[in-house]
Design an enzyme around this catalytic site. Structure first.
Site, PDB file in Angstrom:
ATOM      1  N   THR A  25      -4.980  -9.259   4.041  1.00 35.26           N
ATOM      2  CA  THR A  25      -5.008 -10.460   4.869  1.00 35.26           C
ATOM      3  C   THR A  25      -6.391 -10.677   5.461  1.00 35.26           C
ATOM      4  O   THR A  25      -6.784 -11.806   5.760  1.00 35.26           O
ATOM      5  CB  THR A  25      -3.962 -10.365   5.997  1.00 35.26           C
TER       6      THR A  25
ATOM      7  N   TYR B 133       0.105   2.320   1.425  1.00 31.40           N
ATOM      8  CA  TYR B 133       0.368   0.888   1.275  1.00 31.40           C
ATOM      9  C   TYR B 133       0.749   0.617  -0.170  1.00 31.40           C
ATOM     10  O   TYR B 133      -0.097   0.620  -1.059  1.00 31.40           O
ATOM     11  CB  TYR B 133      -0.872   0.086   1.688  1.00 31.40           C
TER      12      TYR B 133
ATOM     13  N   LYS C  91       3.384   1.371   4.597  1.00 35.51           N
ATOM     14  CA  LYS C  91       3.680  -0.056   4.523  1.00 35.51           C
ATOM     15  C   LYS C  91       4.236  -0.295   3.132  1.00 35.51           C
ATOM     16  O   LYS C  91       3.535  -0.125   2.137  1.00 35.51           O
ATOM     17  CB  LYS C  91       2.405  -0.876   4.762  1.00 35.51           C
TER      18      LYS C  91
ATOM     19  N   VAL D 193       4.423  -4.507   9.268  1.00 38.31           N
ATOM     20  CA  VAL D 193       2.993  -4.822   9.247  1.00 38.31           C
ATOM     21  C   VAL D 193       2.931  -6.271   8.791  1.00 38.31           C
ATOM     22  O   VAL D 193       3.154  -6.578   7.622  1.00 38.31           O
ATOM     23  CB  VAL D 193       2.205  -3.906   8.300  1.00 38.31           C
TER      24      VAL D 193
END
Length: 287
Positions: free
Chosen positions: A46, A134, A162, A204
């Site tokens: 992001t 992740y 995540k 998250v």
């Protein structure tokens, strides 16, 4: 203090010339703290990490730590598809004072499960900081299996994950086969409540940039046993979460932030701005 239930994968603010804008970044951080974010994930997807230089990432890590002043934790995205480079960046992030490290699956080179294990193990052994795995196979083209996660969870500083595979069965297996103190976060905003229901810890989030207070309330309602109320809020928030991913992220969330008075500047190529039609559809969800 842990990393909390509501973590935000923070956007990176640029000026009109697409240079880092730390004044704008400060405003983003303050806004997130005020709306319930408990930890910031810096220079993740992001945050447009593929287009950030290593120098820019380190600058963002240092700035985020300085602005946060211990009010929230700072997790640095230092993972890449180059293990040696990730080790160097992880050490530099630790020197910058961050509280944790996030390691995305190596993208493009598509390692085997043993390669994934050795990659993460090598980086984890280079730092004393807690590590967040992740898993996002839609972007990395490789899925970290529940078995691999279970192996990695035996490494002392690998503490959390995540999980953005969208596979509730796989996520169940991860939660079931890792230690009780290993924390699993949803990596998909619209799966926050379902993942909480199978033993996940939190989210998250991208959407928390603009609906952070509501997401925090939904999590709290669920934890207090008010499942029907949490479910109702989930239904209410779902169209907004969907709108924020109707075009490649973080393009929509940056536009909505601007709409609510928090300017984060343009996106960098290869991301492009929303078309007029896309913008209309995204903003409609927030009217």
């Amino acid at each position: 203090m842990g990393f909390g239930r509501l973590l935000t994968a923070m956007v990176t603010a640029f000026d009109a010339n697409q240079k880092l804008d730390l004044a704008r970044q400060t405003k983003v951080i303050e806004h997130l703290i005020q709306t319930g974010t408990e930890s910031l994930v810096v220079a993740g997807t992001t945050g447009e990490s593929p287009t950030l230089s290593k120098e820019e990432k380190i600058e963002l890590f240092k700035h985020s730590v300085a602005v946060a002043k211990g009010r929230v934790k700072v997790i640095a995205g230092t993972g890449s598809n180059n293990t040696a480079e990730s080790v160097v960046l992880t050490k530099q992030a630790e020197e910058a004072g961050v509280d944790g490290i996030m390691l995305v699956n190596p993208y493009y080179n598509r390692p085997s499960q043993e390669g994934l294990f050795q990659h993460v193990k090598t980086i984890a052994e280079s730092t004393s900081l807690p590590i967040m795995l992740y898993n996002i196979p839609g972007r990395s083209a490789v899925n970290m299996t529940a078995e691999t996660v279970s192996r990695l969870a035996t490494i002392p500083n690998i503490k959390m994950m995540k999980e953005a595979s969208g596979d509730l069965g796989q996520i169940t297996e991860i939660i079931r086969n890792t230690p009780d103190d290993f924390i699993v976060y949803s990596g998909d905003d619209n799966l926050t409540l379902p993942i909480l229901s199978i033993g996940g810890h939190g989210i998250v989030s991208v959407s928390s940039h603009v609906i952070g207070s509501e997401m925090k309330e939904m999590i709290t309602l669920f934890l207090e046993g008010k499942v029907d109320e949490a479910s109702h809020l989930h239904q209410t928030l779902y169209p907004k979460c969907k709108a924020l991913f109707s075009a490649p992220s973080p393009v929509p969330v940056k536009r909505v932030l601007s709409h609510i008075g928090i300017e984060t500047g343009p996106v960098r190529l290869p991301m492009v701005s929303l078309t007029e039609e896309e913008e209309k559809n995204v903003l409609q969800a927030f009217l």
